[in-house]
Every structure is written in C-alpha cells, then in structure tokens.
Design a protein around this motif. Structure first.
Motif, short mmCIF file in Angstrom:
data_model
loop_
_atom_site.label_atom_id
_atom_site.label_comp_id
_atom_site.label_asym_id
_atom_site.label_seq_id
_atom_site.Cartn_x
_atom_site.Cartn_y
_atom_site.Cartn_z
N LEU A 1 0.86 -1.18 0.00
CA LEU A 1 0.00 0.00 0.00
C LEU A 1 0.90 1.22 0.00
CD1 LEU A 1 -2.59 -0.97 2.79
CD2 LEU A 1 -2.79 -1.31 0.31
N VAL A 2 0.59 2.18 -0.86
CA VAL A 2 1.39 3.40 -0.94
C VAL A 2 0.48 4.60 -0.80
CG1 VAL A 2 2.96 4.77 -2.33
CG2 VAL A 2 3.09 2.27 -2.42
N GLU A 3 0.72 5.40 0.27
CA GLU A 3 -0.06 6.60 0.49
C GLU A 3 0.58 7.79 -0.20
OE1 GLU A 3 -0.31 4.65 4.78
OE2 GLU A 3 1.25 4.99 3.28
N SER A 4 -0.24 8.77 -0.52
CA SER A 4 0.23 10.03 -1.07
C SER A 4 -0.80 11.11 -0.76
CB SER A 4 0.44 9.92 -2.58
OG SER A 4 -0.77 9.60 -3.24
N GLY A 5 -0.40 12.36 -0.97
CA GLY A 5 -1.33 13.46 -0.81
C GLY A 5 -1.16 14.29 0.44
N GLY A 6 -0.26 13.89 1.32
CA GLY A 6 -0.04 14.67 2.52
C GLY A 6 0.70 15.96 2.21
N GLY A 7 0.79 16.81 3.24
CA GLY A 7 1.51 18.06 3.05
C GLY A 7 1.16 19.06 4.13
N LEU A 8 1.54 20.31 3.87
CA LEU A 8 1.28 21.43 4.78
C LEU A 8 0.07 22.20 4.26
CD1 LEU A 8 2.09 23.34 7.10
CD2 LEU A 8 3.61 24.50 5.45
#
Length: 119
Positions: free
Chosen positions: A4-11
């Motif tokens: 599973l690979v998450e993405s989309g996080g940030g400040l």
C-alpha cells in the motif's frame, strides 16, 4: 510484492483541505475492508475512518462531518478527503487494508504520509 502506498499529505492552513490516496499494488484480487489511521507525535495510532468492501463507512467522532473515506475498486485505491482541517489533525496518516488474493486474506499497512495543519 503486494503493498500500500499513500500520497497526498503536506502542509495546509487551518480550514483548508487535502485528499489522501492509498494505492494498492502487486498481485491480488481485491481490497476488502480498509481504513485510515492517524498518529500524532507522542500519541498512539488512532482509527479515523473505515470503509467496508460494500462501501459502508464509519468515522471517529473527531472527524465526522469533515472527513470522507471512499474507494475506487477499479483503481484499487482508497481515499480520505479531509476538509475544514484543524491544527489537531496534524499527524502521520496510515492506510490499512485487508487484501484478498491467492494467499487468502492478509492485512497490510502503508508507510504513512505526513499531514501538517498550520498557519
């Protein structure tokens, strides 16, 4: 190799929005139940939202009305839409899913994606 690979996080500033994605890859048949967890610094990992294979969702009280979990079975991806973000939402967000394959059912975790809510 199934993962599973998450993405989309940030400040993001307070009141803003982010959409997290959790893409499952490798050789398997389908995603069964899945969930998003958050882990703030110095705290235990906590359940944020769940979605069943049939699309039924549940949420922690702290995010009800602000977060929406969804899934795209064709893309083998689970999403977490986060709106009206607050400073207290700052955490590492982890995807968790039961995957069904030739191996039967097996539970997987993603590596996590950092969400920071700050002005």
């Amino acid at each position: 190799q199934v993962q599973l690979v998450e993405s989309g996080g940030g400040l993001v500033q307070p009141g803003g929005s982010l959409r997290l994605s959790c893409a499952a890859s490798g050789s398997f048949f389908a995603i069964a139940n899945s969930a998003w967890y958050q882990q703030a610094p110095g705290k235990q990992r906590e359940l944020v939202a769940t979605i069943s294979s049939g699309g039924r969702s549940n949420y922690a009280e702290s995010v009800k009305g602000r977060f929406t979990i969804s899934r795209d079975n064709a893309k083998k991806t689970v999403y977490l839409q986060m709106n009206s973000l607050k400073a207290e939402d700052t955490a590492v967000y982890y995807c968790n899913a039961d995957l069904y394959g030739s191996f039967g059912f097996k539970n997987y975790w993603g590596q996590g994606t950092q969400v920071t809510v700050s002005s």
